[in-house]
Design a protein around this motif. Structure first.
Motif: not given
Ligand SMILES: Cc1cc2nc3c(=O)[nH]c(=O)nc-3n(C[C@H](O)[C@H](O)[C@H](O)COP(=O)(O)OP(=O)(O)OC[C@H]3O[C@@H](n4cnc5c(N)ncnc54)[C@H](O)[C@@H]3O)c2cc1C
Length: 367
Positions: A50-68
């Protein structure tokens, strides 16, 4: 604007939640009797995918408010070829659950959606077209794309997997590159708990022009896994998929229909990763519907990453078991760490750039 989302999987649900977050209520249709009503399996989100995203879970949560919530973090990746092994240690990503379980990613997303989902839907795309102004095609397969000549199918894969009982380290994922067991493909083990794991092989069905029987490959693969673990594994559940289409849509949007997830072409040809990209395409389709961006532009990087991964697949398919030993030997130590863990660059992009002339020469000459 009346929006129908066809399919309550990762991409469809991500799209629906994003629309709701912005005050638009879509209608979600799912043809199964409940969300995730399929075999239970473990999947993985690797940060090197998923680069440049290092942490997909954090990214989805921070950017899109999708919590997994994943099952565990991956702290060790072991890769085996017939006569070599590589071990990569450190944070590499997450394991997660799919399917019928309460904690599967699709079940977690469905709980974040307020609008009820219409289950057991028999509505065809054509029916939805008559009833809604916009359709989001999120059925997880290429069927409609192929039917409407909007999907370039690059190859099909057969996949066989099983849930096994034994003793496992929750933070260790194992992969096998052995073309006797999975010609041109791979096998892997993803732990679900300390007692349960998912073992899977996947390979291209027509690599040699001959459709291989899966059973001998499976027996060989299971034997390799058991030998490596020093355990006899008890199979508690299994699944088999044939003709799993891997390809990409020509247009992400046609008229007022958006193709998301696997309908877009989110399955990476090499190694079959698709979860993160599927969720992103769902969000991006919602953004386009909300007037927050253009779907084709937002998905351009996913499209490029598909093409890069295809080059890697085509070149890996040309290798022999001896070559695989060299690749795996190379990944053990400095280069494995550099490419899969520490580096900021995308290994698929680099590999594609380096391998493109070789693939053109080998595949171009035979096709
Ligand atoms: C065995 C296997 C292992 C995988 N491992 C990984 C992995 O480790 N990591 C990774 O990143 N990716 C992995 N993938 C890929 C990943 O699972 C997919 O890319 C992702 O699930 C696609 O999401 P989607 O929304 O397109 O489809 P899905 O999540 O499959 O959802 C599609 C939904 O549409 C519904 N549907 C179908 N037809 C209709 C219809 N006509 N009407 C209404 N609803 C319909 C289905 O029932 C389903 O609920 C794996 C895939 C497989 C098969």
């Amino acid at each position: 604007m009346d929006i129908a989302i066809m399919g309550a999987g990762l991409s469809g649900l991500a799209c629906a939640i994003t629309l709701e977050q912005h005050g638009v209520t879509p209608h979600v249709y799912e043809n199964r009797s409940r969300v995730g009503d399929r075999f239970v399996s473990a999947e993985v989100l690797f940060s090197f995918i998923s680069r440049p995203v290092k942490d997909c879970i954090e990214y989805l949560s921070e950017q899109f408010h999708l919590y997994l919530q994943p099952l565990a973090s991956v702290q060790n990746l072991l890769i085996y070829s017939p006569n070599a092994a590589a071990s990569i240690d450190g944070y590499l990503g997450f394991t997660n659950l799919r399917g019928r379980e309460q904690e599967s990613f699709e079940a977690q997303l469905s709980r974040q959606l307020k609008t009820p989902i219409t289950l057991n839907s028999q509505k065809s795309y054509e029916q939805l077209l008559r009833e809604y102004t916009h359709i989001v095609m999120a059925t997880g397969d290429a069927d409609y794309g192929v039917k409407t000549n909007n999907f370039r199918k690059d190859f099909t894969v057969c996949i066989k997997g099983a849930m096994v009982e034994g003793s496992f380290d929750r933070n260790t994922v194992r992969a096998w590159l052995n073309y006797d067991a999975s010609p041109g493909g791979y096998g892997y083990l993803i732990p679900i708990s300390e007692q349960k794991a998912n073992i899977v092989i996947a390979y291209s069905e027509h690599r040699t022009g001959v459709v291989r029987q899966m059973e001998p490959s499976w027996d060989l693969f299971k034997g390799l896994v058991e030998k490596e673990l020093g355990q006899t594994l008890r199979v508690t559940d299994h699944f088999e998929i044939s003709q799993y289409a891997v390809g990409i849509c020509n247009e992400g949007r046609i008229g007022n229909t958006f193709f998301v997830g696997n309908c877009f072409g989110c399955i990476m040809p090499y190694l079959g990763f698709g979860q993160f990209a599927s969720i992103l395409t769902g969000v991006y389709a919602a953004y386009d519907l909300l007037g927050l961006g253009k779907y084709e532009e937002l998905t351009a990087a996913i499209r490029q990453s598909y093409e890069n991964s295809l080059v890697l697949r085509r070149s890996m398919e040309q290798l022999t078991n001896k070559d695989l030993d060299l690749v795996v030997g190379f990944l053990d130590g400095y280069w494995g760490d550099k490419l899969l863990k520490t580096s900021r660059f995308d290994p698929f992009k680099v590999a594609s750039y380096l391998l493109r002339p070789y693939v053109k020469l080998k595949v171009g000459a035979t096709s």
